[in-house]
Enzyme design. Structure first.
Site, PDB file in Angstrom:
ATOM      1  N   HIS A 161       0.859  -1.327  -0.033  1.00  0.00           N
ATOM      2  CA  HIS A 161       0.036  -0.072   0.048  1.00  0.00           C
ATOM      3  C   HIS A 161       0.827   1.141  -0.154  1.00  0.00           C
ATOM      4  O   HIS A 161       0.268   2.274  -0.438  1.00  0.00           O
ATOM      5  CB  HIS A 161      -1.080   0.088   1.174  1.00  0.00           C
ATOM      6  CG  HIS A 161      -2.272  -1.050   1.151  1.00  0.00           C
ATOM      7  ND1 HIS A 161      -3.327  -0.564   1.023  1.00  0.00           N
ATOM      8  CD2 HIS A 161      -1.969  -2.510   0.904  1.00  0.00           C
ATOM      9  CE1 HIS A 161      -4.026  -1.655   1.218  1.00  0.00           C
ATOM     10  NE2 HIS A 161      -3.105  -2.515   0.710  1.00  0.00           N
ATOM     11  N   ASP A 168      -4.715   5.843   2.038  1.00  0.00           N
ATOM     12  CA  ASP A 168      -4.749   4.711   1.396  1.00  0.00           C
ATOM     13  C   ASP A 168      -6.383   4.226   1.761  1.00  0.00           C
ATOM     14  O   ASP A 168      -6.959   4.954   2.629  1.00  0.00           O
ATOM     15  CB  ASP A 168      -3.718   3.930   2.186  1.00  0.00           C
ATOM     16  CG  ASP A 168      -4.009   2.444   1.826  1.00  0.00           C
ATOM     17  OD1 ASP A 168      -3.680   2.052   0.507  1.00  0.00           O
ATOM     18  OD2 ASP A 168      -4.297   1.814   2.645  1.00  0.00           O
TER      19      ASP A 168
END
Ligand code: UDP
Length: 445
Positions: free
Chosen positions: A3, A100
């Site tokens: 991520h 994210d």
């Protein structure tokens, strides 16, 4: 890592092409892993990074799911994020907060600071499209998705049977599901979504995404810096000695681990295929998402291989414990195939380097990626499990041979060559992803 990398690469493109500076805030539970620190330390000067106050997760039950742990850390880091933003605001003009998927709670913080809020989606447009449909699916479904008698159609992409859907939606009473549903409802509230894909790869899906929220396909965002690590030169040197396109790279991402039985079947299958291989091996675990929060380095993974395997394959195989320089391996001339768990980063990395794949999905949304890769995009071959959920050595041997020497492998290779060029074009000046990035910057002004 998977991520962080898209966020880092997005920030790099932004500062390189648009004279914007960026600061990356990273929640932690203590000392961050070396691999993560090495990514952050190689950032260009105008990208700063700051670790947020470490969060104590000791009080969490041991059997809790990893997604829950990550969401917990994100939630607990919000006040530290507020402090960090206040400090930054006193020094510079803040415009936007990009977060994210796990960090969607930080939307509130963006509002408090009067900032644009953008989601940087590290997944495919297909997975994003599915996430957009989740609120409706949730309303219409009684019971678990795995029991649905019909497949779920993802707009602009393939359809999936319930058990193939991403892990966070598998148990609807679970906190992880509630959290993912909340994210899905928030998608229409953000100012924009950057998705790690590109038009030439997922055009139909991108076009089918709902209007309203601006969507920016800005991929493929893959790690551009070389990895650090002295041991790794050894494996790259080994690759230098292998014929072009002859080596099958075997790796299951940053967290994937196999059961002992499955490790043995894979070892025998590789041996029976007679092909060259480079295998990143992790110690076995019953849970496939094993080594993200546990340190499996106490066990030597190589000790779990079948008796005599290393000696028998010494002239054509190399097994590395736990971690390897994946990008360098995929970009190496000798690498001709990739047996992958279909994590989205790994999938994109394989596409960018034109390496044909065998799909071996384990967790998260990898079963969805695998189906898209094998059935819709035809960039990977699939393996069939036996009735006990194991990929047997004969199946592995057959599919490895098909990929490395068969007609199907050749077709995939040809298609990947075209996509590799398309990916490069998307990221060059005037290309689709670069244009997307410019549109995003326009929205910021
Ligand atoms: N990776 C690597 N070496 C390894 C394993 C993984 O460099 O031995 C990198 C890989 O190149 C990719 C990321 O870690 O960038 C894994 O991301 P992915 O989305 O494929 O899978 P995940 O780790 O999320 O399951």
């Amino acid at each position: 890592m998977s991520h962080l990398i898209p966020i880092v690469e997005f920030a790099k493109r932004l500062v390189q092409h648009h004279h914007i500076s960026a600061t990356i805030f990273i929640p932690t539970t203590g000392t961050p892993p070396k691999s993560l620190v090495s990514v952050l330390e190689s950032l260009p000067e105008n990208i700063h990074h700051q670790f947020l106050q470490p969060v104590n997760v000791d009080g969490l039950p041991k059997d809790v799911r990893v997604e829950f742990v990550v969401s917990f850390i994100m939630q607990a880091s919000l006040s530290s994020l507020r402090d960090a933003l206040s400090c930054l605001k006193s020094k510079t003009k803040l415009v936007a907060l990009v977060f994210d998927m796990f960090a969607h709670a930080s939307m509130e913080v963006a509002k408090e600071f009067n900032l644009f809020n953008f989601l940087c989606c590290p997944l495919s447009a297909m997975a994003l499209s599915f996430t957009f449909t989740l609120p409706k699916l949730d309303e219409e479904t009684v019971g678990e998705y795995k029991d649905l008698p019909y497949p779920v159609q993802v707009p602009g992409s393939v359809s999936f049977h319930g058990p193939e859907l991403m892990a966070p939606v598998q148990v609807r009473t679970d906190e992880v599901y509630k959290e993912y549903l909340l994210l899905s409802k928030r998608l229409s509230l953000v100012d924009g979504i950057m998705v790690n894909s590109f038009e030439e790869l997922e055009q139909d899906t991108i076009l089918a995404l709902p209007g309203g929220t601006p969507i920016y396909p800005i991929g493929p965002l893959i790690r551009s810096e070389p990895s650090n690590g002295s041991d790794w030169h050894e494996c790259l040197k080994w690759l230098d000695d292998q014929p072009s396109g002859s080596v099958l790279f075997v790796s299951f991402g940053s967290g994937g681990a196999l059961s002992l039985e499955q490790i043995h079947e894979l070892a025998h299958g590789l041996e029976m295929s007679s092909h060259r291989f480079l295998w990143i091996l992790r110690s076995p675990n019953k849970v496939s998402f094993a080594s993200v929060f546990t340190d499996s380095s106490q066990n030597d993974p190589l000790g779990f291989l079948p008796e005599g395997f290393l000696a028998r394959t010494v002239n054509r195989g190399l097994v590395l414990p736990s971690w390897g320089p994946q990008i360098e391996i995929l970009s190496h001339e000798a690498t001709g195939g990739f047996l992958t768990h279909c994590g989205w980063n790994s999938t994109l990395e394989s596409i960018v380097h034109g390496v044909p794949m065998i799909a071996w999905p384990l967790y998260a949304e990898q079963h969805m990626n695998a189906k898209m890769m094998t059935e819709s995009l035809c960039l990977a071959l699939r393996l069939e499990m036996d009735e006990n959920g194991i990929f047997r050595k004969e199946e592995i041997e057959k599919v490895v041979k098909e990929l490395m020497e068969g007609d199907e492998g050749k077709k995939i290779s040809k298609r990947l060559k075209e996509l590799k060029t398309a990916a490069m074009r998307a990221l060059s000046i005037g290309g689709s992803s670069m244009e997307s990035l410019s549109k995003l910057v326009l929205q910021l002004n």
